[in-house]
Motif scaffolding. Structure first.
Motif, short mmCIF file in Angstrom:
data_model
loop_
_atom_site.label_atom_id
_atom_site.label_comp_id
_atom_site.label_asym_id
_atom_site.label_seq_id
_atom_site.Cartn_x
_atom_site.Cartn_y
_atom_site.Cartn_z
N ILE A 2 0.86 -1.18 0.00
CA ILE A 2 0.00 0.00 0.00
C ILE A 2 0.90 1.24 0.00
CG2 ILE A 2 -1.92 1.19 1.13
CD1 ILE A 2 -2.62 -1.66 0.33
N ILE A 3 0.92 1.95 -1.11
CA ILE A 3 1.72 3.17 -1.22
C ILE A 3 0.79 4.33 -1.55
CG2 ILE A 3 3.57 4.33 -2.50
CD1 ILE A 3 4.74 1.54 -3.07
N ILE A 4 0.78 5.33 -0.67
CA ILE A 4 -0.07 6.52 -0.85
C ILE A 4 0.82 7.75 -0.80
CG2 ILE A 4 -1.99 7.87 0.08
CD1 ILE A 4 -3.17 5.31 1.20
N ASN A 5 0.64 8.63 -1.77
CA ASN A 5 1.48 9.83 -1.87
C ASN A 5 2.96 9.47 -1.80
OD1 ASN A 5 -0.95 11.14 -1.93
ND2 ASN A 5 -0.72 12.18 0.04
N ASN A 6 3.30 8.37 -2.46
CA ASN A 6 4.69 7.87 -2.53
C ASN A 6 5.24 7.43 -1.18
OD1 ASN A 6 4.82 8.47 -5.36
ND2 ASN A 6 5.16 10.63 -4.81
N ARG A 7 4.37 7.22 -0.19
CA ARG A 7 4.78 6.72 1.12
C ARG A 7 4.19 5.34 1.32
NH1 ARG A 7 2.37 11.06 5.02
NH2 ARG A 7 2.75 9.34 6.48
N GLU A 8 5.00 4.40 1.78
CA GLU A 8 4.52 3.06 2.07
C GLU A 8 3.81 3.05 3.41
OE1 GLU A 8 5.93 -1.61 2.12
OE2 GLU A 8 7.39 -0.02 1.69
N VAL A 9 2.61 2.47 3.44
CA VAL A 9 1.79 2.40 4.66
C VAL A 9 2.08 1.08 5.36
CG1 VAL A 9 -0.54 2.41 5.61
CG2 VAL A 9 0.01 3.83 3.61
N GLY A 10 2.40 1.15 6.66
CA GLY A 10 2.70 -0.06 7.43
C GLY A 10 1.49 -0.97 7.55
N GLY A 11 1.75 -2.27 7.72
CA GLY A 11 0.69 -3.26 7.74
C GLY A 11 -0.36 -3.06 8.81
N GLN A 12 0.02 -2.40 9.92
CA GLN A 12 -0.94 -2.19 11.00
C GLN A 12 -1.90 -1.04 10.73
OE1 GLN A 12 2.28 -1.48 11.00
NE2 GLN A 12 2.89 -0.06 12.63
N TYR A 13 -1.71 -0.35 9.59
CA TYR A 13 -2.53 0.83 9.32
C TYR A 13 -3.45 0.66 8.11
CZ TYR A 13 0.43 3.08 12.76
OH TYR A 13 1.09 3.41 13.93
N TYR A 14 -3.70 -0.55 7.70
CA TYR A 14 -4.66 -0.77 6.62
C TYR A 14 -5.29 -2.16 6.74
CZ TYR A 14 -1.13 -3.65 4.27
OH TYR A 14 -0.21 -4.63 3.98
N PHE A 15 -6.45 -2.33 6.15
CA PHE A 15 -7.05 -3.65 5.93
C PHE A 15 -7.98 -3.56 4.73
CE2 PHE A 15 -10.02 -1.63 8.91
CZ PHE A 15 -11.26 -1.92 8.36
N GLY A 16 -8.25 -4.70 4.12
CA GLY A 16 -9.09 -4.71 2.93
C GLY A 16 -10.34 -5.55 3.08
N ALA B 171 -15.21 -11.60 -7.81
CA ALA B 171 -15.44 -10.53 -8.78
C ALA B 171 -14.31 -9.52 -8.69
CB ALA B 171 -16.78 -9.85 -8.51
N SER B 172 -14.13 -8.75 -9.75
CA SER B 172 -13.08 -7.74 -9.75
C SER B 172 -13.42 -6.59 -8.83
CB SER B 172 -12.86 -7.23 -11.17
OG SER B 172 -14.06 -6.70 -11.70
N GLU B 173 -14.70 -6.39 -8.58
CA GLU B 173 -15.12 -5.32 -7.68
C GLU B 173 -16.54 -5.60 -7.20
OE1 GLU B 173 -16.59 -1.98 -10.85
OE2 GLU B 173 -14.51 -1.89 -10.21
N PRO B 174 -17.02 -4.91 -6.16
CA PRO B 174 -16.31 -3.84 -5.46
C PRO B 174 -15.30 -4.37 -4.44
CG PRO B 174 -18.46 -4.15 -4.48
CD PRO B 174 -18.40 -5.08 -5.66
N ASN B 175 -14.25 -3.59 -4.24
CA ASN B 175 -13.26 -3.86 -3.21
C ASN B 175 -13.01 -2.57 -2.45
OD1 ASN B 175 -12.27 -6.71 -4.01
ND2 ASN B 175 -12.13 -5.57 -5.93
N ASP B 176 -12.76 -2.70 -1.16
CA ASP B 176 -12.52 -1.51 -0.33
C ASP B 176 -11.25 -1.68 0.48
OD1 ASP B 176 -14.96 -0.06 -0.98
OD2 ASP B 176 -16.02 -1.58 0.18
N ILE B 177 -10.45 -0.63 0.54
CA ILE B 177 -9.24 -0.59 1.36
C ILE B 177 -9.41 0.53 2.38
CG2 ILE B 177 -6.73 -0.41 1.41
CD1 ILE B 177 -7.79 -2.74 -0.29
N PHE B 178 -9.37 0.18 3.66
CA PHE B 178 -9.44 1.16 4.75
C PHE B 178 -8.03 1.42 5.25
CE2 PHE B 178 -13.66 -0.46 4.46
CZ PHE B 178 -14.50 0.55 4.90
N VAL B 179 -7.66 2.68 5.39
CA VAL B 179 -6.28 3.02 5.75
C VAL B 179 -6.26 4.25 6.65
CG1 VAL B 179 -6.05 4.32 3.59
CG2 VAL B 179 -4.00 3.62 4.82
N ILE B 180 -5.44 4.19 7.68
CA ILE B 180 -5.19 5.38 8.49
C ILE B 180 -4.06 6.15 7.82
CG2 ILE B 180 -4.26 6.23 10.68
CD1 ILE B 180 -5.78 4.11 12.12
N PHE B 181 -4.35 7.41 7.46
CA PHE B 181 -3.36 8.23 6.75
C PHE B 181 -3.61 9.69 7.10
CE2 PHE B 181 -1.26 9.94 2.87
CZ PHE B 181 -0.08 9.20 2.95
#
Length: 437
Positions: free
Chosen positions: A96-110, A178-188
Motif C-alpha cells: 500500500i503506497i499513498i502519496n509515494n509513502r509506504e503504509v505499514g501493515g498495521q494501518y490498513y485492511f481490505g 469478482a473484480s469489484e467492489p473492493n474496499d481498502i481502509f487506511v489510516i493516513f
C-alpha cells in the motif's frame, strides 16, 4: 459425495394434545421432538460447523425428514438442497503506497472480493472518515455500496479501526469472486493525491446447502416462512475431555420446531398461503445461508417469517411463554399474542433489547428488506451457562417445554396462514432499523 449412514432413528406415534380446556391443538409429538434434537446434537454431527464434515449428516437428516413428511421441493428441484458456494479470501501479500509513502501493515485492511487487487489512481474512489464522523456508520455506508474505494480514516478512530482490522484480516467471505467492489481502509494523515495498491488473497471454495421444503397453498406468491439454522460451532477447546459443541439448544431445538411444524401442516387441509420450511446453514459464521436465500426470493412475496432459535429451555417468566425479537417493528408479535389469548401460553417482547438480537439471527436479512421477519426464542440467555459451550447437550433441555412452544407457534400461525391476518411490513428506514424493540 458419499454419505455416512445416519444414526438410528426412533419412531413414535403422535398424539393429540389439549392446549387449553376447550381447544384441540396440533399433533406435535414430544417423542418426535426428542428424537430430532437428540439426533442433531449427537457426537456424530461433530457440532455441525458449516465448514466441517458433520454438517453433511445434519443436512441429510433434515432432508430425509422432509421427504418422509411429504413436502415438495422448490420448483425445478429434485431434492431439498439449495446449494451455493462461499469463497473465503485470506490476505497473502500486500503493498500500500499513498502519496509515494509506504503504509505499514498495521494501518490498513481490505474488504476484497477478488484474488488480486491492483490499483493506480482513478481505479477507485477516495473517501474520508473524519474525526467528527461516526466510524461505524461510515464503515457500513462505504463497505455496502457498489463502488471500489480507498477509505482514509482519521487517527482519532484508531482504536476502533484496529478492532475492525483484526477481524477482517482473518478472512473475508463472498458468494462471487469478482473484480469489484473492493474496499481498502487506511489510516493516513494527508489528503490522497496518488496511490499504488496491490493486494493478493488466497482463495478457498466451500459448498453449502440450505434445506428447503414447501407446502403449496392456494396463493402461490404469498409465503409464510418457518426457519431455523441447523449449523453450530463445531469442535472447540476441550472441557473435561469433551470438545464437541453439540448445539442441542442452539439450534437443534429450533430445527425440531421447523420439522414438526412441517409435519403438522402437511396433515392439514391445503393452506390458503404457501408454506416454506427452511433449515439455514452458516448462521454462526455470518448468516450466509439466509443471505443467499434472500437473494433468490422476492421479499414482497414473503408475508411473514417465523424464525425459531433456542426453544429448549423455559425463560424466567415460565414454561408457557416465548419472546419475540423486534416486537414493535411490525404487528407480527401482536398477532401471535392475540392468536393464543384463549390459551395459557404468552408471547411477549424480547427482554434483552440491549443485545440487539433482532439483527443477530437469520431473520435480519429479510427484515432489512421489509419482511415481517422475527425470531422466537425462550432461553434466558443472560443466565444460560451452556450457550456456545460443549455443555449444550440434549440432557440440559426441557423437551416438554420445547414441544409446548412448537404447539403454540402452530396455533398462533394459523391466522396468518389462512390469510385472516397479515403482519405489517417492517419500515426499512435507518431510524427504524437501528432502534431497539
Amino acid at each position: 459425495m458419499d454419505r455416512i449412514p445416519l444414526l438410528p432413528i426412533l419412531f413414535a406415534a403422535t398424539f393429540g394434545f389439549l392446549f387449553s380446556a376447550c381447544t384441540q391443538q396440533p399433533n406435535v409429538s414430544e417423542q418426535n421432538v426428542s428424537r430430532i434434537i437428540k439426533t442433531l446434537s449427537s457426537d456424530q454431527m461433530k457440532g455441525r460447523h458449516a465448514f466441517g464434515s458433520g454438517i453433511e449428516y445434519a443436512a441429510d437428516f433434515i432432508s430425509t425428514e422432509f421427504e418422509n413428511i411429504g413436502l415438495s421441493t422448490l420448483p425445478g428441484k429434485n431434492n431439498f438442497r439449495q446449494e451455493f458456494s462461499i469463497y473465503t479470501l485470506k490476505p497473502k501479500n500486500a503493498s500500500i503506497i499513498i502519496n509515494n509513502r509506504e503504509v505499514g501493515g498495521q494501518y490498513y485492511f481490505g474488504l476484497t472480493n477478488a484474488e488480486t487487487v491492483a490499483w493506480t489512481p482513478n481505479n477507485a474512489t477516495v473517501h474520508y472518515i473524519s474525526a467528527k464522523d461516526d466510524y461505524r456508520k461510515k464503515f457500513g455506508e462505504y463497505s455496502s455500496d457498489d463502488e471500489s474505494s480507498v477509505i482514509v480514516v482519521d487517527e482519532e478512530h484508531e482504536i476502533l479501526f484496529h478492532k475492525y482490522r483484526t477481524y477482517f484480516n482473518r478472512s473475508n467471505r463472498t458468494f462471487d469472486l469478482a473484480s469489484e467492489p473492493n474496499d481498502i481502509f487506511v489510516i493516513f494523515d494527508e489528503k490522497v493525491n496518488n496511490y499504488d495498491i496491490t493486494l493478493e488473497n488466497t482463495v478457498k471454495s466451500q459448498e453449502l446447502s440450505n434445506i428447503i421444503g414447501r407446502i403449496e397453498g392456494k396463493r402461490e406468491n404469498e409465503i409464510v416462512l418457518f426457519s431455523a439454522h441447523y449449523d453450530h460451532i463445531g469442535v472447540v477447546s476441550a472441557v473435561d475431555e469433551d470438545s464437541i459443541a453439540n448445539g442441542a439448544n442452539d439450534n437443534a431445538s429450533g430445527v425440531s420446531a421447523v420439522i414438526e411444524l412441517a409435519r403438522y401442516f402437511q396433515n392439514m387441509p391445503k393452506p390458503e398461503r404457501t408454506l416454506y420450511f427452511v433449515g439455514f446453514t452458516a448462521e454462526e459464521v455470518g448468516g450466509y445461508g439466509s443471505k443467499y436465500f434472500s437473494q433468490q426470493m422476492d421479499p414482497d412475496d414473503i408475508v411473514a417469517m417465523f424464525n425459531i432459535e433456542m426453544i429448549g429451555k423455559p425463560d424466567v417468566d415460565g414454561a408457557n411463554s416465548a419472546w419475540i425479537t423486534g416486537f414493535g417493528k411490525s404487528t407480527f408479535g401482536e398477532i401471535l399474542q392475540n392468536s393464543v389469548s384463549d390459551s395459557n401460553f404468552v408471547f411477549y417482547p424480547d427482554p434483552y433489547p440491549n443485545q440487539n438480537l433482532f439483527y443477530r439471527s437469520d431473520n435480519a436479512t429479510l427484515a432489512k428488506l421489509g419482511v415481517p421477519a422475527h425470531t422466537i426464542s425462550t432461553t434466558p440467555i443472560d443466565v444460560d451457562q451452556d450457550y456456545h459451550r460443549v455443555t449444550d447437550e440434549f440432557n440440559t433441555l426441557d423437551i416438554a417445554h420445547a414441544t409446548n412452544t412448537i404447539r403454540a407457534i402452530a396455533k398462533a400461525a394459523g391466522v396468518i396462514i389462512s390469510a385472516e391476518q397479515t403482519p405489517t411490513r417492517i419500515l426499512t428506514g435507518e431510524d427504524n432499523l437501528t432502534s431497539n424493540n
